[in-house]
Motif scaffolding. Structure first.
Motif, short mmCIF file in Angstrom:
data_model
loop_
_atom_site.label_atom_id
_atom_site.label_comp_id
_atom_site.label_asym_id
_atom_site.label_seq_id
_atom_site.Cartn_x
_atom_site.Cartn_y
_atom_site.Cartn_z
N VAL A 27 0.82 -1.20 0.00
CA VAL A 27 0.00 0.00 0.00
C VAL A 27 0.86 1.25 0.00
O VAL A 27 0.38 2.33 -0.24
CB VAL A 27 -0.95 0.03 1.22
CG1 VAL A 27 -1.93 -1.10 1.11
CG2 VAL A 27 -0.18 -0.05 2.51
N TRP A 458 -11.53 1.32 -5.16
CA TRP A 458 -10.85 2.58 -4.85
C TRP A 458 -11.94 3.61 -4.57
O TRP A 458 -12.96 3.61 -5.23
CB TRP A 458 -10.03 3.07 -6.05
CG TRP A 458 -8.86 2.22 -6.37
CD1 TRP A 458 -8.16 1.43 -5.54
CD2 TRP A 458 -8.26 2.07 -7.65
NE1 TRP A 458 -7.16 0.79 -6.21
CE2 TRP A 458 -7.18 1.18 -7.50
CE3 TRP A 458 -8.51 2.62 -8.90
CZ2 TRP A 458 -6.36 0.81 -8.56
CZ3 TRP A 458 -7.70 2.26 -9.95
CH2 TRP A 458 -6.63 1.36 -9.78
N ASN A 460 -12.77 7.76 -4.02
CA ASN A 460 -12.36 9.16 -4.10
C ASN A 460 -13.46 9.98 -3.45
O ASN A 460 -14.62 9.88 -3.84
CB ASN A 460 -12.15 9.58 -5.55
CG ASN A 460 -11.67 11.01 -5.68
OD1 ASN A 460 -12.35 11.95 -5.32
ND2 ASN A 460 -10.45 11.18 -6.17
N VAL A 461 -13.10 10.78 -2.48
CA VAL A 461 -14.08 11.53 -1.69
C VAL A 461 -13.76 13.02 -1.82
O VAL A 461 -12.59 13.39 -1.85
CB VAL A 461 -14.02 11.08 -0.22
CG1 VAL A 461 -15.08 11.81 0.60
CG2 VAL A 461 -14.23 9.58 -0.12
N GLY A 468 -18.65 11.35 -3.56
CA GLY A 468 -17.46 10.94 -4.29
C GLY A 468 -17.81 9.82 -5.25
O GLY A 468 -18.95 9.72 -5.71
N TRP A 469 -16.82 9.01 -5.54
CA TRP A 469 -17.09 7.87 -6.40
C TRP A 469 -16.25 6.67 -5.99
O TRP A 469 -15.23 6.80 -5.34
CB TRP A 469 -16.87 8.21 -7.88
CG TRP A 469 -15.51 8.61 -8.26
CD1 TRP A 469 -14.50 7.81 -8.68
CD2 TRP A 469 -14.98 9.94 -8.29
NE1 TRP A 469 -13.39 8.54 -8.96
CE2 TRP A 469 -13.65 9.85 -8.73
CE3 TRP A 469 -15.50 11.19 -7.99
CZ2 TRP A 469 -12.83 10.97 -8.88
CZ3 TRP A 469 -14.70 12.31 -8.14
CH2 TRP A 469 -13.39 12.18 -8.58
N TRP A 473 -12.19 -2.62 -8.39
CA TRP A 473 -11.05 -3.33 -8.96
C TRP A 473 -11.55 -4.54 -9.73
O TRP A 473 -11.08 -4.86 -10.81
CB TRP A 473 -10.11 -3.72 -7.82
CG TRP A 473 -8.86 -4.41 -8.22
CD1 TRP A 473 -8.58 -5.74 -8.06
CD2 TRP A 473 -7.70 -3.83 -8.81
NE1 TRP A 473 -7.32 -6.01 -8.54
CE2 TRP A 473 -6.76 -4.86 -8.99
CE3 TRP A 473 -7.37 -2.54 -9.22
CZ2 TRP A 473 -5.50 -4.64 -9.55
CZ3 TRP A 473 -6.13 -2.33 -9.78
CH2 TRP A 473 -5.21 -3.37 -9.94
N ARG A 491 -18.06 2.92 -12.59
CA ARG A 491 -17.78 3.86 -11.52
C ARG A 491 -19.10 4.21 -10.86
O ARG A 491 -20.08 4.49 -11.54
CB ARG A 491 -17.11 5.11 -12.07
CG ARG A 491 -16.45 5.95 -11.02
CD ARG A 491 -15.69 7.06 -11.67
NE ARG A 491 -16.59 8.10 -12.16
CZ ARG A 491 -16.24 9.37 -12.25
NH1 ARG A 491 -15.06 9.75 -11.89
NH2 ARG A 491 -17.08 10.25 -12.73
N GLU A 493 -21.03 6.74 -8.53
CA GLU A 493 -21.02 8.04 -7.87
C GLU A 493 -22.00 8.01 -6.71
O GLU A 493 -23.07 7.44 -6.82
CB GLU A 493 -21.43 9.14 -8.87
CG GLU A 493 -20.38 9.35 -9.94
CD GLU A 493 -20.66 10.57 -10.80
OE1 GLU A 493 -19.74 11.00 -11.51
OE2 GLU A 493 -21.79 11.08 -10.77
N GLU A 517 -5.29 3.69 4.06
CA GLU A 517 -4.43 4.81 4.43
C GLU A 517 -5.13 6.10 4.07
O GLU A 517 -5.89 6.16 3.11
CB GLU A 517 -3.07 4.72 3.71
CG GLU A 517 -2.21 3.59 4.25
CD GLU A 517 -0.86 3.53 3.59
OE1 GLU A 517 -0.79 3.71 2.37
OE2 GLU A 517 0.14 3.27 4.29
N ARG B 459 -19.38 18.35 -9.43
CA ARG B 459 -18.37 17.37 -9.76
C ARG B 459 -18.13 17.54 -11.27
O ARG B 459 -19.07 17.79 -12.01
CB ARG B 459 -18.89 15.96 -9.47
CG ARG B 459 -17.82 14.90 -9.44
CD ARG B 459 -18.37 13.61 -8.86
NE ARG B 459 -18.89 13.78 -7.53
CZ ARG B 459 -20.03 13.27 -7.09
NH1 ARG B 459 -20.77 12.52 -7.88
NH2 ARG B 459 -20.44 13.49 -5.86
N PHE B 492 -1.55 2.16 -3.77
CA PHE B 492 -0.19 1.66 -3.78
C PHE B 492 0.67 2.29 -4.86
O PHE B 492 0.27 2.47 -5.98
CB PHE B 492 -0.21 0.14 -3.96
CG PHE B 492 -0.95 -0.31 -5.18
CD1 PHE B 492 -2.31 -0.56 -5.13
CD2 PHE B 492 -0.31 -0.49 -6.40
CE1 PHE B 492 -3.00 -0.99 -6.24
CE2 PHE B 492 -1.00 -0.92 -7.52
CZ PHE B 492 -2.34 -1.17 -7.44
#
Lengths: 551, 528
Positions: A27, A458, A460-461, A468-469, A473, A491, A493, A517, B459, B492
């Motif tokens: 990570v 993943w 994103n905020v 966010g979205w 993976w 994706r 939203e 993280e 957005r 990563f």
């Protein structure tokens, strides 16, 4: 553990080879601390990993230096001072990437003079250095106090003294790189059964730290910490394309406070075999373009853990809710605090807490304010009941806790991931409570009419955590309860308030653990935590495709 | 000069002075009186000191060593939150990196408690022992051979003079934080009735840094630079209005912190009463900060490797002539030029040489809309028969022809959106260069040539590689500030740094405000 041949025989008997189920995605590629030294370690060396690093600092010397620093600060005029001295090392073992060993010996000193706070950190502490740092920090704080407001009050806490050692059985730094590799290379046997598919490399990040904390209140504690962060997932991909086909976590192997013993034992082997048998067929579904629009969504435990871990800890951090990070990471939609606490902002199925259980990641006896960590709820049956706070900034929560008949007490979750940086509110582990008797993942999927299953994501905020979205993976399309295809790209939203109001969680057997993280503070530092979460279901989500094409 | 061990004790007394200096009072003296300029201490090594340290250090290393890189960085960061809670951080980082003949480097962090040659020697020994395998005599090259290739590669080189250092900034590191924060707070207090419910958070950050690449075969590359940023975020206490402004410059005398506060206050006041606007494609007038955030994210896609065969926006797939890249083709509006220049008076590139001392030259990437160059790392260059070109870190974007002010752009806009800056910008599709993020701290609906109303945030989902083909107007370039906004991606390998102080300051991005046609504001955002 004995050396050489007998050690290898011991490991072989323990059926450790399944550690091959770990995904080699580190990570964090670089050393995790500023000014850390990093060296390459020969993978086939039979020396202990620890022998490649300088000898550990003597805890008695560290304690003496800590006391000296505090005395210097108080003599210079500090009304409060604390110091952390840490000797930390991290070993990354991997089946394909280079084996690296990072180490850093540093300190961080914080002082308060009236309304001014100053922090000084550095590496290679000596008694002279920490005295000079204390005096300079006091001078800085005194200067800043002239333009600062009233002095921050600090929640009272028992004065902590003592020493604590993480309860591990086998120190991973006493094991040789060759033995680390031998355990991980059991993947070779697993890989051969996956033709024509492949698996990523396997890696584990082992961390050991001796940390001393002292304060002008009289606290003086020494801790010997240890934890392991595996990329605990199997990533099956099509050979020649590296296109991920399936991603699953190994329940028994999660970010934890543990030693090398966590790689040993037969449970890991059995789980991996069972998972491969169950999920290998999933990797054969045909791919397709995603159909955009409103869909049902099931998030596997790992995906939901990634979502919650990336979304909630930042915006439930009190510093953000109070606006103290508005010129950096941002603020919080859950502000002002007194208007939010107690409100049913979330689904009644959602319960989130800070978790300090026995084997959780980052276990410690005292935090970086000398407080023993405790588990506590943040969200209870959909109501916001607390924020992540430190002893210094927690006062705004006082009225709320008093109203509930509970005195406001320190949470014990203040931590400096990098000892040469200031400590922040940074719990090491969170848990989302599964629904007792709740559905299994298979049952959730079978209940879907038209939707997608996300296995890992993943997130994103935005700057306020308002939305966010999520990008999966690996995802699968479901029609009438049956998996049909793998969409190439998708994706999701979301609006935070709507998402968390409508979410439903799965049962205990859907729980997975993931390591997240995030960036926190000014200047920001990277802090990590473990998140344990069940699967989750959304009846209606807005699915968009991420691709634009240049024609 | 050779790698021969030196007898005797080298003079590294400047290390002791550094130790004393770094331990002294920081953050401004308690009396808040600024020292005279001549007295302002230089926190980082001078060229002579760095060379002396390099020579001494090479003499202490026992393994065959080609050279040493000396990097010294000092920074002073102060922040204020909620109008009055100040906080300070100070950094002093000195690092040596020995380039050896063994295929591996030996990094050594020189802590501020290293005061003499004996301690330095011990640190280097420790690092050597942990890092390098034993070298047999028969494996070592004959250093007396005059035709040894490395002697030519690392021989003396010529460097153009570059001016990235300003004494005003080093002076300000000793005085500005306490004084500047105080003045900024006073501006808030003096802002009057319109600002009574506004809360300010701001950051003042200054740095000086040097780098020396010093090789035994004669090459010695030296770079020194200073930099500074001031950023201010202002919010209403009801959390419904926010404004932001930032400024960045290498020369502190160009900075106007009080004006930054006033501009942020003005923006926050203008955002009161924001209404919702239907998402969709609008003419977008992006302030320089917003344009800069997009350009900053474009840098990774200037790598040839990332584009070949249509993998990126500058690549070609299924081209009849077999070409894989769009080099020589027009890819942006013909008014747009993008370049990097180490000696750019508005920013420049620190350091202006590679790690092996090779000078970095000016490079034009886009010239009047035509793709002129992409970056090739050494292995790619070797494979494709190209000259290595360093990936752009800083970027300067200019527009040709008539330059417009933001007011002029607004006056020509029938229906559009003005954006002050973005947040959480992330590259979501390599092939098209599509990015997504949020507007933040200033967003307005333009109608019939005027600002009609503040609007709530959007957005966006747009590719700047497409947007730069839909340019309606371009303004005057300015260097933008990034401040301590965290990176978007913690995944990563991406931006894998432990903290902001490792990476600050961001390389200069100098861009104009731009007016784009059909910019995709894809959805409403609840964030303020």
């Amino acid at each position: 553990m004995s050396s050489g041949h007998s050690r290898r025989a011991f490991l072989a008997r323990s059926s450790f080879a399944v550690a091959g189920g770990l995904l080699g995605r580190a990570v964090h590629a670089a050393p995790r601390w500023r000014n850390a030294q990093e060296i390459l370690v020969p993978a086939r060396s039979t020396r202990a990993v620890a022998s490649f690093a300088p000898p550990l600092a003597d805890p008695a010397t560290m304690r003496a230096m800590a006391r000296t620093a505090i005395e210097a600060a108080t003599q210079a005029g500090a009304q409060y001072a604390d110091i952390r001295i840490g000797d930390v090392r991290e070993y990354r073992s991997s089946t394909t990437n280079p084996q690296t060993l990072s180490f850093m010996y540093g300190f961080g000193l914080r002082v308060q003079v009236d309304g001014g706070t100053a922090f000084v950190g550095g590496v290679e502490p000596t008694p002279e250095r920490v005295v000079q740092a204390a005096r300079s920090a006091v001078a800085t704080a005194r200067g800043l106090a002239k333009i600062g407001g009233p002095a921050a009050s600090r929640l009272p806490a028992p004065v902590a003294t003592g020493e604590w050692t993480a309860p591990i059985q086998i120190d991973p730094f006493s094991v040789s790189p060759d033995d680390h590799m031998f355990v991980l290379s059991g993947l070779a046997r697993v890989k051969s059964s996956l033709q024509p598919y492949g698996m990523d490399s396997v890696s584990v990040r082992w961390t050991a730290e001796t940390r001393v904390f002292a304060s002008s209140e009289g606290a003086l504690v020494t801790q010997h910490l240890a934890h392991a962060v595996p990329d605990s997932a199997i990533n099956i991909f099509a050979r020649g394309t590296a296109e991920p086909r399936m991603l699953r976590g190994i329940p028994a192997f999660r970010p934890c406070t543990a030693g090398f013993e966590v790689l040993l034992g037969t449970a890991l082997h059995e789980q991996l075999d069972a998972m491969l048998q169950e999920f290998l067929p999933w990797s054969t579904y045909p791919t397709s373009e995603v159909e955009v629009g409103r869909k049902e969504i099931v998030l596997a435990g790992r995906a939901f853990g990634s979502l919650i871990g990336g979304l909630l800890p930042p915006i439930l951090t009190l510093d953000r809710a109070l606006g103290n990070e508005q010129d950096a990471g941002g603020t919080s939609i859950f502000a002002p605090t007194d208007a939010m606490l107690g409100q049913p902002l979330f689904s009644s199925h959602l319960n989130l807490s800070v978790d300090t259980g026995e084997a959780t990641y980052g276990r410690m006896q005292w935090d970086d304010e000398g407080v023993t960590p405790r588990s506590f709820p943040l969200i209870e049956k959909g109501a916001l009941v607390d924020y992540l706070a430190t002893r210094t900034n927690a006062q705004p929560l006082s009225a709320w806790h008093m109203g509930r008949g509970q005195p406001l007490t320190p949470q014990g979750s203040t931590w400096a991931e990098d000892v040469i940086g200031p400590p922040r509110s940074a719990p090491r582990a969170f848990a989302v409570t599964p629904a007792q008797g709740g559905p299994s993942l298979a049952e959730l999927i079978q209940s879907m009419t038209d939707g997608l299953v996300f296995w890992d994501t993943w997130v994103n905020v935005d700057q306020q955590g308002a939305g966010g979205w999520i990008t999966p993976w690996v995802a699968f399309e479901v029609k009438k309860g049956v998996i049909t295809r793998r969409p190439r790209a998708a994706r999701l939203e979301f609006s935070t308030k709507r998402l968390l109001k409508e979410i439903r969680v799965g049962g205990p057997n859907t729980v997975e653990a993931v390591y997240n993280e995030r960036y926190s503070g000014i200047p920001w530092t990277l802090i990590g935590h473990a998140m344990s979460a069940p699967a989750a279901y959304l009846k209606e989500a807005n699915l968009v495709a991420p691709e634009l094409r240049i024609v | 000069m050779s790698n021969a061990r030196r007898e005797g004790t080298p003079d590294v007394s400047f290390l002791a002075r550094r130790a004393d200096r770094s331990s002294g009072p920081v953050g401004g003296s308690t009396s808040m009186r600024p020292p005279a300029a001549a007295d302002a201490p230089r926190r980082v090594l001078t060229r002579a000191e760095a060379i002396a340290l390099a020579d001494a250090a090479i003499g202490m290393v026992t393994v065959p060593t080609v050279g040493v890189q000396v990097s010294h960085r000092a920074a002073a960061v102060a922040s204020v939150t909620n109008n009055h809670q100040p906080h300070c951080d100070d950094i002093d980082e000195l690092a040596l990196n020995f380039v050896t003949r063994l295929g591996s480097d030996i990094p050594v962090i020189v802590g501020t408690n290293v005061r003499d040659a004996a301690t330095l020697r011990q640190m280097i020994r420790n690092a050597e022992m942990k890092k390098t395998p034993p070298v047999r005599k028969e494996d070592q090259e004959d250093e007396t051979d005059p035709d040894l290739p490395i002697k030519h590669a690392l021989g003396p080189k010529q460097y153009l003079p570059v001016t990235l250092w300003h004494d005003s900034t080093t002076h300000a590191m000793e005085t500005a934080r306490g004084e500047t924060l105080a003045r900024m707070i006073n501006v808030m207090h003096d802002a009057g009735a319109g600002a009574r419910d506004l809360v300010m958070a701001g950051t003042v950050a200054l740095t000086s840094r040097v780098r020396l690449c010093h090789y035994i075969h004669g090459m010695s590359a030296w770079g020194e630079g200073t930099d500074s940023e001031v950023t201010v975020s202002v919010r209403s206490q009801d959390g419904r209005a926010s404004g932001w402004r930032g400024q960045a410059a290498r020369d502190w005398t160009q900075m106007q912190p009080e004006q930054v506060v006033r501009d942020a206050v003005t923006m926050a006041n203008k955002m009161r009463g924001a209404v919702r606007l239907e998402p969709g494609r609008y003419t977008a007038i992006l302030g320089a900060a917003a344009v800069g955030q997009l350009v900053h994210m474009m840098a990774d896609l200037f790598l040839a490797r990332a584009n070949r065969g249509g993998a990126g926006p500058f690549g070609l797939a299924n081209s009849p002539d077999g070409h894989l890249l769009r080099l020589g083709q027009r890819v942006f509006d013909e008014r747009i030029t993008m370049y990097t220049d180490p000696n750019d008076p508005m920013g420049g590139d620190f350091p202006f040489f590679e790690e092996d001392g090779t000078p970095s030259g000016a490079q034009t990437w886009i010239e009047h809309g035509v793709l002129r160059a992409l970056a090739y790392d050494p292995s790619d260059a070797m494979e494709y028969g190209k000259t290595p070109i360093k990936q752009p870190i800083s970027m300067h974007v200019t527009g040709a022809g008539k330059l417009s002010t933001i007011e002029e752009m607004i006056s020509t806009c029938e229906r559009g959106v003005y954006v002050n800056r973005f947040s959480n910008v992330q590259l979501v599709d390599f092939k098209s260069g599509a990015m997504s993020g949020n507007t933040r701290d200033g967003c307005f609906f333009i109608k019939d040539g005027k600002i009609h109303s503040p609007v709530t945030n959007f957005r966006f989902f747009e590719s700047p590689f497409i947007a730069f083909n839909k340019v309606l107007a371009v303004g005057t370039p300015e260097r933008i500030a990034f401040g301590f906004t965290p990176p978007t991606d913690t995944s990563f390998g991406a931006k894998g740094f432990a903290g902001a102080l490792e990476t600050w300051p961001n390389p200069p991005v100098i861009v104009p405000p731009c007016m784009f046609r059909d910019f995709n504001f894809s959805a409403l955002s609840d964030a303020v």
